[in-house]
Structure formats: structure tokens, C-alpha cells
Enzyme design. Sequence first.
Site, PDB file in Angstrom:
ATOM      1  N   GLU A 175       0.489  -1.440  -0.032  1.00  9.19           N
ATOM      2  CA  GLU A 175      -0.213  -0.022  -0.437  1.00  9.19           C
ATOM      3  C   GLU A 175       0.773   1.316  -0.051  1.00  9.19           C
ATOM      4  OE1 GLU A 175      -2.329   0.126   3.028  1.00  9.19           O
ATOM      5  OE2 GLU A 175      -3.389   2.097   2.084  1.00  9.19           O
ATOM      6  N   LYS A 217      -2.288  -2.157  -3.101  1.00  9.55           N
ATOM      7  CA  LYS A 217      -3.686  -1.367  -2.773  1.00  9.55           C
ATOM      8  C   LYS A 217      -3.708   0.275  -2.280  1.00  9.55           C
ATOM      9  CE  LYS A 217      -5.919  -0.694   1.853  1.00  9.55           C
ATOM     10  NZ  LYS A 217      -6.268  -1.016   2.949  1.00  9.55           N
TER      11      LYS A 217
HETATM   12  P1  13P Z   1      -9.300   4.649   3.920  1.00 16.99           P
HETATM   13  O1  13P Z   1     -10.075   3.193   3.500  1.00 16.99           O
HETATM   14  O2  13P Z   1     -10.160   4.572   5.124  1.00 16.99           O
HETATM   15  O3  13P Z   1      -8.538   5.008   3.419  1.00 16.99           O
HETATM   16  O4  13P Z   1      -8.351   3.400   5.038  1.00 16.99           O
HETATM   17  C1  13P Z   1      -7.414   1.921   4.137  1.00 16.99           C
HETATM   18  C2  13P Z   1      -6.227   1.455   4.961  1.00 16.99           C
HETATM   19  O5  13P Z   1      -6.172   0.444   4.933  1.00 16.99           O
HETATM   20  C3  13P Z   1      -5.316   2.488   5.743  1.00 16.99           C
HETATM   21  O6  13P Z   1      -4.032   2.344   5.603  1.00 16.99           O
END
Ligand code: 13P
Length: 348
Positions: A175, A217
Site C-alpha cells: 500500500e 492497494k
Molecule cells: P481508508 O480506506 O480509510 O483510507 O483506510 C484504508 C487503509 O487500510 C489505510 O491504511
Amino acid sequence: MNPLIATAQALMAPGKGLLAMDESIGTCNRRFAELAIAPTEEARRRYRQLLVTAPGLAEFVSGAILFDETLQQNSDDGRSFIEVLSTAGILVGIKLDRGAKALAGHPDERVTEGLDGLRERLQRYAAQGVRFAKWRAVLSIDSGLPSRACIQVNAHALARYAALCQEAGLVPIVEPEVLMAGGHALARCSEVTAEVLHQVFEQLHQQGVVLESMILKPNMLLSGEDCATPVSLDEVAEATLSCLRRSVPAAVAGIAFLSGGQPAELATARLNAMHLHKSALVAPAAALPWPLTFSFGRALQQPALAAWAGDDGNRVIAQTALLHRARCNAAALRGTYRPALETAGALA
Ligand code: 13P
């Protein structure tokens, strides 16, 4: 089939997405404070219990990402949350990073930490039945930011984490989040996100991460939250899909978007636009090399948290709010979401 690839494909099951409920204690308490909910371990347990026991959640959610505290907690009936989720048919994931810390020599930039001892932590989680993991890097847009150094160190750490996950038999969710904060235009977000993704995949390649056994992600491509120029659903879909097509190898098992603080209904509408999108430049999502889904935190949970407000007397309406968002987002994966579905009962 290789078990890691099978897990990655199960997470990307058609019509389903991920529930990110892995807020650290500090972040969870901050969200509680906004609603005057007491920041206790027991309140966090009761709230997470409500989420994981929402009836029928598995129809829309393939996996849930937990924070370590939740993973060690039990539901009222004495079963661990891992058991509750696994019995419901939802794969259990764990947030492994230990947060973004100030990057030396780079004011206003952060590097995500948590690599020390990670191999041993992974072995413990694997033995507990955890099947996948998440690590989040954050990159801010500002004049001259993100710096090359910030992109490089975060990409390197993401790849080290991903390689360790695969060694331990867990699917890594990678991510790299380009934050929405700021007044930048959509084009600047596109430029930065493309550069970040190129560097992340360069590091994943160098460190031997198997792309078929990982999920990306990313952020959707948006203008900054203080930008005066509005962007349409189609502009977001076009910018996001063209950037991903240019930056993400076809072998990646799937792409699961974070919501990043977007209003819940708008995040759903944008995901839907990507699944409807047709243009000369960018193929519709159905023709992309990887499936696209959601891995939302706030955009799935916020209405449920507000409905619960710390009182288990509101459990059923809170679960209904969570299921409603999950159902709307699942509809977006088919391109059948429309704002009218938000009307109470329309999707019940
Ligand atoms: P949000 O969808 O609130 O951005 O959270 C996703 C997430 O896993 C942040 O690390």
C-alpha cells in the site's frame, strides 16, 4: 495451485472486496473521540466485534485486515475474532507496519517502520491462521514533495516487507498511499502516483517478490482536497485506470483501492465509474489485466461507527450501515451502483 496464489485469488473473488479495520490504537481512539466514544480497549473490542459479526458480511467481503490488538481479542462467546471470521468464510489479515515516522533530513516526509523482528512476527501470525498482511507507506504532495529519497526508502521497505510475507506464506498487500491533502490538481497526483508505482515495482522486482502472490492497494487518482477545480467521476476513472495500466505489471493478482478520506458515497461512485469506464484511451475495468476491488477503511466503516456511537443498543443499525456500504461497493464492482441505491431500504 500454489497456496499463496490461491489466497490472493480468494481475496480478489469476483464481487467481493476487503474490509480494512486495522486502525492502530491511536487512530481508532481519534475516530472514537470525534464521536465522544470512550477510548478503552473494551470499547475497541465491542466495536470490532460488531463489525466481524455483521450477518452476511461474507457475501461482500473476502478478507478483513485487523490490528494486532483485535487479533488477540475474543468475541462475547469466547471465540477469537480469527475464529469468528474464519467460520464466516472471511480471510484474516494483519497490519504489519508500525506506522510512518519522520524521515531524517526530509522535513514533512515520513518513512514507514516495522521491519525489525518482522520475520519472527510473521511466523507467529502464520501459526495463528493469518493469511495475508498489509503495510502502508504515505507520500505527501507539496511543492518539491515527495522527494526522491522518500519515494525510494518507502518503496524499498514495502518490497522488504512483501518478500518476508511471501517467505512466511502470507499474501502481502502493498500500500503506497499518495495522500489527498493539499491543493494540487489531478494531473499532479497522476504524475506522483505513476512515479511512486514505478519505484515500488522496481523494488518488488529487485527483491524477488512474486507478483501473482501480492495485491496492490493504491490511492485513486484525485485532485487535492483543497483544489478548487472539481473532478468528475469519469476524469477520476480515466486518470486512475490509465496510470495503473502504465505502471502495474499484468501478473499482479489484483488491485484493491484504499478510500483515503473520501466521502463514503463518492468513493463508491468512483469505483463504479471505473467499472463502467469506456474510452478510446483506456479499456473498461473488465478488460484490464487484473481485477479491481475495494479495501476501504473509513468509506466502509464511518457510517457504522457513527451509528454505533459507543452504545451496543445501536448494534443492529450499525451493522445495517456497514452491510449497506459493503453492498453498495459490491454493486460498484459490477458497475450497477447508482446514488438512488443510497436511499434507505433501496438495497435491503
Ligand atoms: P481508508 O480506506 O480509510 O483510507 O483506510 C484504508 C487503509 O487500510 C489505510 O491504511
